[in-house]
Design an enzyme around this catalytic site. Structure first.
Site, mmCIF file in Angstrom:
data_model
loop_
_atom_site.group_PDB
_atom_site.id
_atom_site.type_symbol
_atom_site.label_atom_id
_atom_site.label_comp_id
_atom_site.label_asym_id
_atom_site.label_seq_id
_atom_site.Cartn_x
_atom_site.Cartn_y
_atom_site.Cartn_z
ATOM 1 N N TRP A 4 0.767 -1.108 0.047
ATOM 2 C CA TRP A 4 0.188 0.108 0.067
ATOM 3 C C TRP A 4 0.927 1.267 0.073
ATOM 4 O O TRP A 4 0.564 2.189 -0.654
ATOM 5 C CB TRP A 4 -0.935 -0.172 1.111
ATOM 6 C CG TRP A 4 -1.892 0.866 1.040
ATOM 7 C CD1 TRP A 4 -2.600 1.699 2.326
ATOM 8 C CD2 TRP A 4 -2.839 1.454 0.034
ATOM 9 N NE1 TRP A 4 -3.772 2.373 1.959
ATOM 10 C CE2 TRP A 4 -3.749 2.332 0.525
ATOM 11 C CE3 TRP A 4 -2.647 1.326 -1.216
ATOM 12 C CZ2 TRP A 4 -4.626 2.943 -0.380
ATOM 13 C CZ3 TRP A 4 -3.615 2.045 -2.263
ATOM 14 C CH2 TRP A 4 -4.631 2.926 -1.599
ATOM 15 N N GLY A 5 2.018 1.275 0.769
ATOM 16 C CA GLY A 5 2.813 2.282 0.886
ATOM 17 C C GLY A 5 3.342 2.612 -0.732
ATOM 18 O O GLY A 5 3.342 3.786 -1.263
ATOM 19 N N GLY B 157 -10.385 3.046 3.280
ATOM 20 C CA GLY B 157 -11.831 2.497 2.395
ATOM 21 C C GLY B 157 -11.489 1.202 1.630
ATOM 22 O O GLY B 157 -10.668 0.662 1.984
ATOM 23 N N LYS C 116 -12.823 -4.575 10.032
ATOM 24 C CA LYS C 116 -13.141 -5.520 8.937
ATOM 25 C C LYS C 116 -12.048 -6.416 8.477
ATOM 26 O O LYS C 116 -12.486 -7.683 7.894
ATOM 27 C CB LYS C 116 -13.395 -4.422 7.490
ATOM 28 C CG LYS C 116 -12.072 -3.645 6.968
ATOM 29 C CD LYS C 116 -11.222 -4.179 6.224
ATOM 30 C CE LYS C 116 -10.077 -3.636 5.804
ATOM 31 N NZ LYS C 116 -9.187 -4.396 4.926
ATOM 32 N N THR D 26 -12.932 -6.150 1.328
ATOM 33 C CA THR D 26 -12.093 -7.235 1.843
ATOM 34 C C THR D 26 -12.539 -8.667 1.833
ATOM 35 O O THR D 26 -11.813 -9.489 1.764
ATOM 36 C CB THR D 26 -11.749 -6.629 3.329
ATOM 37 O OG1 THR D 26 -11.363 -5.265 3.147
ATOM 38 C CG2 THR D 26 -10.624 -7.472 3.896
ATOM 39 N N SER E 72 -7.425 -9.880 -0.917
ATOM 40 C CA SER E 72 -7.467 -9.647 0.538
ATOM 41 C C SER E 72 -6.434 -10.727 1.536
ATOM 42 O O SER E 72 -6.607 -11.840 1.459
ATOM 43 C CB SER E 72 -8.854 -9.604 1.309
ATOM 44 O OG SER E 72 -8.518 -9.731 2.642
HETATM 45 N N1 LIG Z 1 -2.085 -3.675 0.860
HETATM 46 C C1 LIG Z 1 -3.255 -3.147 0.823
HETATM 47 O O1 LIG Z 1 -4.200 -3.487 -0.116
HETATM 48 C C2 LIG Z 1 -3.666 -2.172 1.761
HETATM 49 C C3 LIG Z 1 -5.036 -1.149 1.548
HETATM 50 C C4 LIG Z 1 -5.230 -0.244 2.465
HETATM 51 C C5 LIG Z 1 -4.652 -0.097 3.887
HETATM 52 N N2 LIG Z 1 -3.592 -1.098 3.996
HETATM 53 C C6 LIG Z 1 -2.972 -1.188 5.308
HETATM 54 O O2 LIG Z 1 -1.615 -0.539 5.406
HETATM 55 C C7 LIG Z 1 -0.656 -1.132 6.103
HETATM 56 C C8 LIG Z 1 0.471 -1.370 5.552
HETATM 57 O O3 LIG Z 1 0.189 -2.740 4.816
HETATM 58 P P1 LIG Z 1 0.858 -2.981 3.637
HETATM 59 O O4 LIG Z 1 -0.267 -3.518 2.534
HETATM 60 O O5 LIG Z 1 1.881 -2.066 2.695
HETATM 61 O O6 LIG Z 1 1.692 -4.219 4.107
HETATM 62 P P2 LIG Z 1 2.999 -4.867 3.553
HETATM 63 O O7 LIG Z 1 2.462 -6.273 4.063
HETATM 64 O O8 LIG Z 1 2.641 -5.035 1.679
HETATM 65 O O9 LIG Z 1 4.241 -4.314 3.664
HETATM 66 C C9 LIG Z 1 4.417 -3.898 4.877
HETATM 67 C C10 LIG Z 1 5.900 -3.207 4.858
HETATM 68 O O10 LIG Z 1 6.256 -2.871 6.100
HETATM 69 C C11 LIG Z 1 7.584 -3.205 6.425
HETATM 70 N N3 LIG Z 1 7.984 -3.644 7.546
HETATM 71 C C12 LIG Z 1 7.553 -4.990 8.008
HETATM 72 N N4 LIG Z 1 7.847 -4.949 9.403
HETATM 73 C C13 LIG Z 1 8.581 -3.627 9.803
HETATM 74 C C14 LIG Z 1 8.962 -3.160 10.954
HETATM 75 N N5 LIG Z 1 9.154 -3.799 11.923
HETATM 76 N N6 LIG Z 1 9.224 -1.922 10.778
HETATM 77 C C15 LIG Z 1 9.427 -1.089 9.681
HETATM 78 N N7 LIG Z 1 8.741 -1.813 8.513
HETATM 79 C C16 LIG Z 1 8.478 -2.788 8.599
HETATM 80 C C17 LIG Z 1 7.894 -4.433 5.075
HETATM 81 O O11 LIG Z 1 9.214 -4.685 5.021
HETATM 82 C C18 LIG Z 1 6.991 -3.982 4.157
HETATM 83 O O12 LIG Z 1 7.600 -3.006 3.405
HETATM 84 C C19 LIG Z 1 -1.372 -2.118 6.813
HETATM 85 O O13 LIG Z 1 -2.027 -1.495 8.220
HETATM 86 C C20 LIG Z 1 -2.606 -2.407 5.983
HETATM 87 O O14 LIG Z 1 -3.680 -2.864 6.819
HETATM 88 C C21 LIG Z 1 -3.230 -1.999 3.277
HETATM 89 O O1 LIG Z 2 -5.451 -7.247 1.967
HETATM 90 P P1 LIG Z 2 -6.092 -6.854 3.244
HETATM 91 O O2 LIG Z 2 -6.885 -7.935 3.882
HETATM 92 O O3 LIG Z 2 -5.006 -6.287 4.132
HETATM 93 O O4 LIG Z 2 -6.987 -5.428 2.768
HETATM 94 C C1 LIG Z 2 -6.432 -4.319 2.107
HETATM 95 C C2 LIG Z 2 -7.389 -3.209 2.222
HETATM 96 O O5 LIG Z 2 -7.514 -2.771 3.616
HETATM 97 C C3 LIG Z 2 -8.718 -3.238 1.421
HETATM 98 O O6 LIG Z 2 -9.174 -2.188 1.603
#
Ligand SMILES: NC(=O)c1ccc[n+]([C@@H]2O[C@H](COP(=O)([O-])OP(=O)(O)OC[C@H]3O[C@@H](n4cnc5c(N)ncnc54)[C@H](O)[C@@H]3O)[C@@H](O)[C@H]2O)c1
Ligand SMILES: O=P(O)(O)OC[C@H](O)CO
Length: 345
Positions: free
Chosen positions: A14-15, A139, A194, A251, A257
């Site tokens: 997501w980042g 969202g 969720k 989700t 998901s």
């Molecule tokens: N992926 C999605 O579709 C999505 C969408 C909306 C919100 N989110 C939320 O965004 C947040 C991040 O999720 P993501 O999907 O990017 O996760 P991810 O698992 O894809 O990536 C996590 C990142 O954090 C890093 N990481 C792991 N442990 C760490 C630590 N101790 N310190 C610093 N960095 C660390 C990993 O190297 C990786 O770059 C979560 O809370 C998730 O619920 C994700």
């Molecule tokens: O892949 P999940 O289950 O972490 O869900 C990703 C997002 O939060 C959906 O909005």
């Protein structure tokens, strides 16, 4: 006013997509902080994140570094995209470098273990900033779909409408339509709970149950989310919106998901450790089901689905037995829209 320089702290799915989004919406400089130097180098040199988004090209405005202070330096927008349970420690180390008027954006969907705080509350604690400098973006936003520029909507929640609108403009593209909302509590709870419900949904799917079961989990999942929100001061209408129902449906329904997928592993009879080994990415609900359950208990709210998910994840309860326990609960009236006070059932 618009954003000149943004830092995105966290190079997971997501980042990385959020960095692309900011660049596509017109931010001239977007610097991603990646924990691993090879990921930072790949983003910087080849404009791709090989680990999390190998098939998505990142625009020229996106660069990356392994040094968080370098990413944050001069940023007027600081986006936090690390796993929820790591936020406090990470941000504690970064806080001193964040500009005094920078807007902080939380992308995380979790509740901190132990403190039972929402992510914006953890940001207030560890960065020492006022709550009105924090915007929450949440969202129905599965990262791979946003990366593919499939049309979607999201919510920018902030108590300061000026900052909410600033972030709204900064992520408004032909493929993402952001809405503002001043209900930070409700938006964050919708995003965190969720994930626990999607774990239950994944378990039910793997057990072979069909659409009646799934619709029941979504609907009753939303009911318990709304009860918790009511008890914690959220606007109940938030749960009918993108951050509530929207994200819950996306989700639960999506094979993309991580939470639903994790639930499917458990539903097939795997242990927590086996499911963790099979799924590399963050499934926030696995840890947050504990903190959400404890948060609910602290305000006298019952969340039966979340409670059963916690028992399956952390107490080794068989998913079929968890489902049977949900079905055996005392019968009661549905009473949709009942306010939070009184009986939190
Ligand atoms: N992926 C999605 O579709 C999505 C969408 C909306 C919100 N989110 C939320 O965004 C947040 C991040 O999720 P993501 O999907 O990017 O996760 P991810 O698992 O894809 O990536 C996590 C990142 O954090 C890093 N990481 C792991 N442990 C760490 C630590 N101790 N310190 C610093 N960095 C660390 C990993 O190297 C990786 O770059 C979560 O809370 C998730 O619920 C994700
Ligand atoms: O892949 P999940 O289950 O972490 O869900 C990703 C997002 O939060 C959906 O909005």
């Amino acid at each position: 006013m618009s954003i000149r320089r943004a830092a995105v702290l966290g190079a997971g799915s997501w980042g990385t997509v959020f960095a692309k989004l900011l660049a596509d919406a017109g931010t001239p400089e977007v610097t991603v902080w990646a924990r691993r130097p090879d990921v930072a180098e790949a983003i910087r040199e080849r404009h791709v994140n090989p680990d999390y988004l190998p098939n998505t090209w990142l625009p020229p405005a996106v660069t990356a570094t392994g040094d968080a202070a370098e990413a944050i330096d001069g940023a007027d927008l600081v986006v936090l995209a690390v796993p929820s349970q790591t936020l406090r420690d990470n941000l504690g180390a970064w806080a001193g470098t964040i500009g005094s008027d920078a807007t902080l954006v939380s992308l995380m969907k979790g509740i901190e273990l132990g403190t039972l705080k929402r992510m914006s509350e953890v940001i207030v604690d560890s960065a020492g900033v006022e709550p009105d400098r924090i915007a929450v973006v949440t969202g129905p936003n599965l990262a791979p779909e946003i990366a593919a520029e499939q049309p979607a909507a999201t919510v920018v929640a902030c108590t300061d409408i000026r900052r909410a609108e600033l972030v709204q403009r900064a992520i408004s593209t032909r493929y993402l339509r952001p809405y503002t909302n001043d209900d930070v509590i409700g938006c964050e709870l919708g995003g965190a709970v969720k994930n626990a419900i999607a774990l239950a949904y994944g378990m039910a799917s793997a057990l072979g149950f069909g659409d009646n079961t799934r619709a029941t989990l979504i609907t009753r999942g939303l009911a318990e989310t709304t009860r918790l929100g009511g008890a914690l001061g959220a606007n109940l209408m938030t749960f009918a919106g993108l951050a509530g129902l929207g994200d819950l449906v996306a989700t639960c329904s999506s094979p993309l998901s991580r939470n639903r997928t994790f639930g499917e592993h458990l539903g097939r009879g795997e242990t927590l450790e086996q499911a963790q080994a099979a799924t590399r990415q963050t499934a926030e609900g696995v840890k947050s089901c504990l903190s959400i359950r404890d948060l609910a208990h602290s305000v006298g709210v019952e969340m039966p689905i979340t409670e059963q998910v916690e028992l399956v994840c952390h107490e080794g309860v068989d998913p079929l037995k968890a489902l049977a326990a949900l079905m055996a609960r005392e019968t009661k009236p549905e009473r949709p829209g009942v306010p939070s006070t009184g009986e939190h059932q």
